[in-house]
Design a protein around this motif. Structure first.
Motif, short mmCIF file in Angstrom:
data_model
loop_
_atom_site.label_atom_id
_atom_site.label_comp_id
_atom_site.label_asym_id
_atom_site.label_seq_id
_atom_site.Cartn_x
_atom_site.Cartn_y
_atom_site.Cartn_z
N ASN A 42 118.03 -41.95 73.01
CA ASN A 42 118.84 -43.11 72.62
C ASN A 42 117.96 -44.21 72.04
O ASN A 42 118.32 -44.86 71.05
CB ASN A 42 119.60 -43.64 73.84
N LEU A 43 116.80 -44.43 72.64
CA LEU A 43 115.87 -45.45 72.15
C LEU A 43 115.40 -45.12 70.74
O LEU A 43 115.37 -46.01 69.86
CB LEU A 43 114.67 -45.55 73.10
N LEU A 44 115.03 -43.88 70.50
CA LEU A 44 114.52 -43.50 69.19
C LEU A 44 115.58 -43.65 68.11
O LEU A 44 115.31 -44.17 67.02
CB LEU A 44 114.00 -42.06 69.23
N VAL A 45 116.80 -43.22 68.41
CA VAL A 45 117.89 -43.34 67.44
C VAL A 45 118.17 -44.81 67.15
O VAL A 45 118.35 -45.21 65.99
CB VAL A 45 119.16 -42.63 67.95
N GLU A 46 118.17 -45.63 68.21
CA GLU A 46 118.40 -47.08 68.04
C GLU A 46 117.28 -47.71 67.20
O GLU A 46 117.51 -48.69 66.49
CB GLU A 46 118.46 -47.75 69.41
N SER A 47 116.07 -47.11 67.28
CA SER A 47 114.92 -47.66 66.56
C SER A 47 114.85 -47.17 65.11
O SER A 47 113.90 -47.51 64.39
CB SER A 47 113.62 -47.28 67.29
N GLY A 48 115.82 -46.37 64.72
CA GLY A 48 115.85 -45.93 63.33
C GLY A 48 115.26 -44.55 63.07
O GLY A 48 115.13 -44.14 61.91
N VAL A 49 114.89 -43.84 64.12
CA VAL A 49 114.37 -42.48 63.95
C VAL A 49 115.54 -41.57 63.60
O VAL A 49 116.56 -41.55 64.29
CB VAL A 49 113.66 -41.98 65.23
N ARG A 50 115.38 -40.80 62.54
CA ARG A 50 116.44 -39.93 62.06
C ARG A 50 116.03 -38.46 62.19
O ARG A 50 114.85 -38.14 62.31
CB ARG A 50 116.75 -40.24 60.58
N PRO A 51 117.01 -37.54 62.16
CA PRO A 51 116.68 -36.12 62.25
C PRO A 51 115.64 -35.72 61.19
O PRO A 51 115.75 -36.10 60.02
CB PRO A 51 118.03 -35.44 61.98
N GLY A 52 114.65 -35.00 61.64
CA GLY A 52 113.58 -34.57 60.73
C GLY A 52 112.40 -35.51 60.70
O GLY A 52 111.31 -35.13 60.21
N ASP A 53 112.55 -36.76 61.19
CA ASP A 53 111.40 -37.68 61.25
C ASP A 53 110.38 -37.15 62.24
O ASP A 53 110.72 -36.53 63.24
CB ASP A 53 111.85 -39.08 61.69
N ARG A 54 109.12 -37.43 61.97
CA ARG A 54 108.06 -37.03 62.89
C ARG A 54 107.75 -38.17 63.85
O ARG A 54 107.69 -39.34 63.45
CB ARG A 54 106.78 -36.64 62.13
N VAL A 55 107.55 -37.80 65.13
CA VAL A 55 107.19 -38.78 66.16
C VAL A 55 105.95 -38.26 66.88
O VAL A 55 105.97 -37.17 67.47
CB VAL A 55 108.35 -38.98 67.16
N ALA A 56 104.87 -39.04 66.83
CA ALA A 56 103.61 -38.64 67.46
C ALA A 56 103.63 -38.98 68.94
O ALA A 56 104.24 -39.97 69.36
CB ALA A 56 102.44 -39.32 66.77
N LEU A 57 102.94 -38.15 69.73
CA LEU A 57 102.93 -38.32 71.18
C LEU A 57 101.53 -38.09 71.73
O LEU A 57 100.96 -37.01 71.58
CB LEU A 57 103.90 -37.31 71.81
#
Length: 516
Positions: A42-57
């Motif tokens: 929910n946080l990522l979607v609210e922050s503008g992350v969209r399907p296919g975007d890369r998120v580093a961890l």
């Protein structure tokens, strides 16, 4: 629709109260783990992350890792796990190369200042807009300028989330691997790659709901990620996390938590045996341990035999690469386990040995391992030429040379050219050489692996200094330490006036290894 996050979601529905993750006094049920991952999504979607975007961890083996990992997947994004030991320059490169939209980092990461510097070095100019810091105290202010603490960010997020629809061929994870040359390349692994490999491992290991894994393999690596986290959580196992391997601590945890499943690199088994000779935990551990797996480097037969004698379990060796999700072959339960062999191909995977022209070699002759199946990556992110070089006609060319015996078991006879395996970590000489060559006193360098009692191999640099230079071995080691991850930088340096070369000017690294 196929999403790797279903490995967690399905078990959370089936076994909500079963313990999923344990770290010290922290014990999360499957329902709690899934709810926390939903909050991250929910946080990522609210922050503008969209399907296919890369998120580093960037995170060691802590509950934060699976929470963030599955949260990213639920949002339809792509997980880009980073080694927690990377330096600022290396982090910036990975963020930029992957095109990361957000960066999630644990506050206790050893190189946190480096991580922050790497993020700033990449910067919002390239689209990495969010730096979320995973902290123990959600109320504490962020110690990193520009970063938002994960705890405060998810505090108001709902524990429910409808997982984004992704296709089997969509990229789920990008694992960075250098191959043998140049900068690290991101192997794009699809949801199908990762799900099928985890399911195949789960069936192969004969896993049960009551399994308890000791997870000391880094989860940012494919071995622990697929074999233990994804396969284990799918099967309803409890994952007992150990952020940093220490043999005495591992043995104490194995006894206390009644661990049934252990996976490690050879040096870990060597460490367990060394400590257990003094502390005598063996009987209590052997009463529960049912499966021991080794990979990452060749396992000495002596260690295999000692483990079987002390713990009553036969270590089973396997083989794989980041590009193969990772498992490609294994010494299958129910079949003979051959010491020194990487076993036979797993279900749904084919292996063959080929020559330099791609033709199969005659029986019993050595050849390069080629692999095809559900486990082979989509390709290298943003590198079609590099992808075409290693995947030809649907077969992935590993660069590893092996023989196949009359029973279909494979035995590695030589690793990918020049690659060093130090304590289970792959170290690629060219990357090290390119960094050392930036030193003003260095004229030429060749990096090789030399035998080491506990690490398997140590990194050694043979260096030609510029005329008049007074650079010392210790000074160069310290210089490298500041610029490279701890598992990469050379501990050994030898200055020479010349390096052995072929008539075409190619450095003879095999001769250097032989001399060392």
């Amino acid at each position: 629709m196929l999403n790797l996050a279903l490995m967690l979601e399905g078990t959370a529905e089936r076994l909500p109260s079963r313990e999923a993750v344990v770290l010290g006094d922290t014990r999360l049920s499957y329902a709690q783990l899934n709810a926390a991952a939903n909050q991250v999504a929910n946080l990522l979607v609210e922050s503008g992350v969209r399907p296919g975007d890369r998120v580093a961890l960037s995170c060691p083996n802590l509950p934060y890792f699976p929470i963030a990992y599955y949260g990213i997947l639920k949002a339809g994004a792509v997980v880009v796990p980073l080694n927690v030991l990377l330096k600022a320059r290396e982090i910036a490169y990975h963020l930029q190369d992957s095109g990361a939209k957000a960066y999630l980092c644990f506050e206790g990461t050893p190189e946190l200042p480096m991580a922050a510097e790497g993020w700033r070095g990449f910067g919002q100019a390239h689209g990495c807009d969010h730096f979320f810091l995973m902290t123990a105290d959600p109320q504490a202010p962020s110690p990193i300028e520009g970063a938002t603490t994960m705890g405060s960010a998810v505090a108001g997020q709902a524990p429910r989330f409808e997982t984004v629809v992704t296709e089997a061929t969509d990229t789920a994870v990008i694992l960075y691997t250098s191959g043998t040359t140049g900068h690290p390349k991101g192997a794009e692994l699809t949801h199908a790659n990762m799900v099928m490999n985890a399911l195949t491992c789960w069936r192969l290991f004969g896993a049960a709901d009551q399994d308890v894994h000791l997870v000391t393999l880094p989860l940012f690596h494919s071995f622990g990620q697929t074999v233990q986290m994804n396969a284990g959580l799918y099967g309803g196992a409890t994952l007992v996390l150990l952020p940093r391997f220490d043999a005495a601590t591992a043995l104490a945890i194995m006894e206390r938590e009644r661990v049934t499943f252990f996976a490690g690199v050879p040096t870990m088994y060597w460490g367990l045996l060394s400590v257990d000779r003094e502390n005598g935990n063996a009987a209590a551990i052997a009463a529960n341990l049912r499966m021991a797996i080794s990979g990452g480097a060749a396992l000495p037969v002596e260690i295999l035999e000692q483990v079987e004698k002390v713990y009553g379990v036969r270590i089973r060796e396997g083989y794989g690469l980041s590009e193969t999700s990772p498992v490609a072959s294994f010494n299958h339960p129910g079949r003979e386990a051959k010491p020194g062999s990487i076993g036979q191909p797993i279900w749904g995977v084919q292996m063959k040995l080929i020559d330099t022209d791609g033709n199969e070699v005659p029986e019993s002759e050595p050849g390069e391992i080629a692999i095809r199946g559900h486990n082979v990556m989509k390709g290298y992110h943003g590198r079609p030429d590099a992808t075409a070089e290693v995947i030809r006609g649907g077969w992935f060319r590993t660069g590893d040379v092996a023989r196949r015996d009359e029973d279909g078991y494979y035995v590695i006879v030589d690793r990918a050219k020049d690659m060093i395996v130090r304590g289970g970590f792959n170290v690629y000489p060219r990357e090290i050489e390119e960094t050392i060559m930036t030193h003003p006193d260095v004229s030429l360098v060749a990096v090789v692996g030399v035998p080491h009692e506990s690490h398997g191999e140590e990194v050694k640099a043979f260096v030609i200094r510029n005329p008049g230079s007074r650079l010392t071995e210790g000074e160069l080691v310290n210089w490298c330490r500041e610029r490279m991850a701890s598992y990469k930088y050379p501990r050994l340096v030898e200055f020479r006036h010349e390096l052995p070369m072929t008539s075409t000017g190619k450095i003879l690294k095999r001769k250097l290894r032989d001399e060392a």
